[in-house]
Design an enzyme around this catalytic site. Sequence first.
Site, PDB file in Angstrom:
ATOM      1  N   HIS A 133      54.593   7.256 -83.627  1.00 18.72           N
ATOM      2  CA  HIS A 133      54.076   6.758 -84.912  1.00 18.72           C
ATOM      3  C   HIS A 133      53.524   7.888 -85.778  1.00 18.72           C
ATOM      4  CE1 HIS A 133      53.459   2.533 -82.901  1.00 18.72           C
ATOM      5  NE2 HIS A 133      54.698   2.974 -82.870  1.00 18.72           N
ATOM      6  N   GLY A 205      47.472   1.755 -71.537  1.00 23.63           N
ATOM      7  CA  GLY A 205      46.583   1.544 -72.691  1.00 23.63           C
ATOM      8  C   GLY A 205      47.258   1.073 -73.956  1.00 23.63           C
ATOM      9  N   CYS A 253      41.476   2.823 -67.877  1.00 25.99           N
ATOM     10  CA  CYS A 253      42.589   3.707 -67.483  1.00 25.99           C
ATOM     11  C   CYS A 253      42.089   5.036 -66.921  1.00 25.99           C
ATOM     12  CB  CYS A 253      43.579   3.906 -68.624  1.00 25.99           C
ATOM     13  SG  CYS A 253      42.878   4.477 -70.162  1.00 25.99           S
TER      14      CYS A 253
HETATM   15  P1  OAD Z   1      46.290  -2.019 -79.245  1.00 22.95           P
HETATM   16  O1  OAD Z   1      44.908  -2.021 -79.769  1.00 22.95           O
HETATM   17  O2  OAD Z   1      47.213  -3.061 -79.721  1.00 22.95           O
HETATM   18  O3  OAD Z   1      46.249  -2.113 -77.644  1.00 22.95           O
HETATM   19  C1  OAD Z   1      45.407  -1.289 -76.888  1.00 22.95           C
HETATM   20  C2  OAD Z   1      45.445  -1.775 -75.448  1.00 22.95           C
HETATM   21  O4  OAD Z   1      44.674  -0.875 -74.677  1.00 22.95           O
HETATM   22  C3  OAD Z   1      44.854  -3.179 -75.258  1.00 22.95           C
HETATM   23  O5  OAD Z   1      45.689  -3.950 -74.423  1.00 22.95           O
HETATM   24  C4  OAD Z   1      43.507  -2.884 -74.569  1.00 22.95           C
HETATM   25  O6  OAD Z   1      43.136  -3.905 -73.659  1.00 22.95           O
HETATM   26  C5  OAD Z   1      43.798  -1.598 -73.832  1.00 22.95           C
HETATM   27  N1  OAD Z   1      42.615  -0.764 -73.599  1.00 22.95           N
HETATM   28  C6  OAD Z   1      41.589  -0.496 -74.436  1.00 22.95           C
HETATM   29  N2  OAD Z   1      40.711   0.326 -73.877  1.00 22.95           N
HETATM   30  C7  OAD Z   1      41.181   0.614 -72.641  1.00 22.95           C
HETATM   31  C8  OAD Z   1      40.724   1.415 -71.556  1.00 22.95           C
HETATM   32  N3  OAD Z   1      39.605   2.117 -71.634  1.00 22.95           N
HETATM   33  N4  OAD Z   1      41.472   1.458 -70.428  1.00 22.95           N
HETATM   34  C9  OAD Z   1      42.624   0.739 -70.331  1.00 22.95           C
HETATM   35  N5  OAD Z   1      43.102  -0.031 -71.318  1.00 22.95           N
HETATM   36  C10 OAD Z   1      42.405  -0.090 -72.462  1.00 22.95           C
HETATM   37  O7  OAD Z   1      46.872  -0.547 -79.500  1.00 22.95           O
HETATM   38  P2  OAD Z   1      48.385  -0.059 -79.388  1.00 22.95           P
HETATM   39  O8  OAD Z   1      49.140  -0.885 -78.427  1.00 22.95           O
HETATM   40  O9  OAD Z   1      48.357   1.398 -79.193  1.00 22.95           O
HETATM   41  O10 OAD Z   1      50.208   1.628 -85.397  1.00 22.95           O
HETATM   42  O11 OAD Z   1      48.913  -0.390 -80.852  1.00 22.95           O
HETATM   43  C11 OAD Z   1      50.203   0.001 -81.236  1.00 22.95           C
HETATM   44  C12 OAD Z   1      50.248   0.312 -82.718  1.00 22.95           C
HETATM   45  O12 OAD Z   1      49.695  -0.770 -83.459  1.00 22.95           O
HETATM   46  C13 OAD Z   1      49.407   1.512 -83.099  1.00 22.95           C
HETATM   47  O13 OAD Z   1      50.096   2.715 -82.916  1.00 22.95           O
HETATM   48  C14 OAD Z   1      49.103   1.254 -84.552  1.00 22.95           C
HETATM   49  C15 OAD Z   1      48.923  -0.238 -84.550  1.00 22.95           C
HETATM   50  O14 OAD Z   1      49.292  -0.885 -85.706  1.00 22.95           O
HETATM   51  C16 OAD Z   1      50.023   2.668 -86.266  1.00 22.95           C
HETATM   52  O15 OAD Z   1      49.044   3.336 -86.299  1.00 22.95           O
HETATM   53  C17 OAD Z   1      51.157   2.937 -87.166  1.00 22.95           C
END
Ligand code: OAD
Length: 313
Positions: A133, A205, A253
């Site tokens: 991204h 994550g 994680c």
């Molecule tokens: P999300 O916020 O959708 O998901 C993050 C995941 O990480 C969730 O399932 C949480 O439960 C988990 N999580 C959070 N803290 C954690 C920890 N300490 N240990 C383990 N797991 C943990 O974020 P992404 O999936 O990265 O786009 O989102 C994908 C895209 O959506 C991003 O890149 C962004 C957004 O729109 C852009 O910036 C263009």
Amino acid sequence: MVRTQLEHIRTVEDVVSLLRRSRHLIVITGAGISVSCGIPDFRSQNGIYRTVDCEALDIPSAELLFDIAYFRMDPIPFYKFSRTFYGMTPIQPSATHQFIANLERHKKLLRNYTQNIDGIERLAGIGKIIECHGNINEFRCIKCKRRGDAPIIIEKLLNYNEIPKCSCSSYMKPEITFFGESFPKSMKKCIDKDVLKCDAILVIGTSLKVGGSVMEILKQADENVPQILINKETVQVSPKLSDGFDVTLLGQCDEIVTYIETRLGWREDSPSAYQCNLVSERVFRVFPSNVETTISTDVPLTGVHSRKRKRKA
Ligand code: OAD
């Protein structure tokens, strides 16, 4: 074709031996791996999409912060919001970033496909990285595509609240893939090549809610390549695609990868400092033994597929 869970990869022990023998790992990462660096994720309770003050930023919804049509119309909300991020210094890589760097050092990493835009992978020394991204620390004009001088842009944004403009008078935008923009072509090429070579996929994550980028890896990978999830909560892959990860390791994680490193003999501390509790079939909660955990209230199990499905052609 719907991928079915592998019979021979179903326990924590299976994951450890898989990582021991793996030489071509694809690691898919998301915002969860940077949370311990102080950067909130997007969709959790404390995530950006739930906590952003839309009224103060004068936007109808938080998702519009990363929407290209909205940015072209009015980049001020994005830059107001991102000042907090640019002001965060110094950011240190998390234990999970270090773990991926260690996988590379031990010649196990084929590629880290990150959805994160924070650039921390580079700080951690991960070389085999695809920033699916983009990156918030590089800028380009939205019209003439001229590159911007990042340190100057960031300094002016932080100190004078100046919205970056190009000499052609259009706005500068960080090189993030906004909603409405296409993913980098280099990413697609790399995925096409890597899926032919990878021997295991680790997903860490991420909620996997964004289609089109890293989801392509899970779609294209051979059905016999093991798929492991490390996340705070279970993640549901579309049932049209698969009946779930072979093994899910639930928890922080950083703690889980530290445990894995102890099992691989990459750390001096003992694996006995951790517990791995079975939550449901193929799902384990991993946590330090000195921390109490209440499995029954803490773990959402709605996303777990434990049912077996017949493979469809
Ligand atoms: P999300 O916020 O959708 O998901 C993050 C995941 O990480 C969730 O399932 C949480 O439960 C988990 N999580 C959070 N803290 C954690 C920890 N300490 N240990 C383990 N797991 C943990 O974020 P992404 O999936 O990265 O786009 O989102 C994908 C895209 O959506 C991003 O890149 C962004 C957004 O729109 C852009 O910036 C263009």
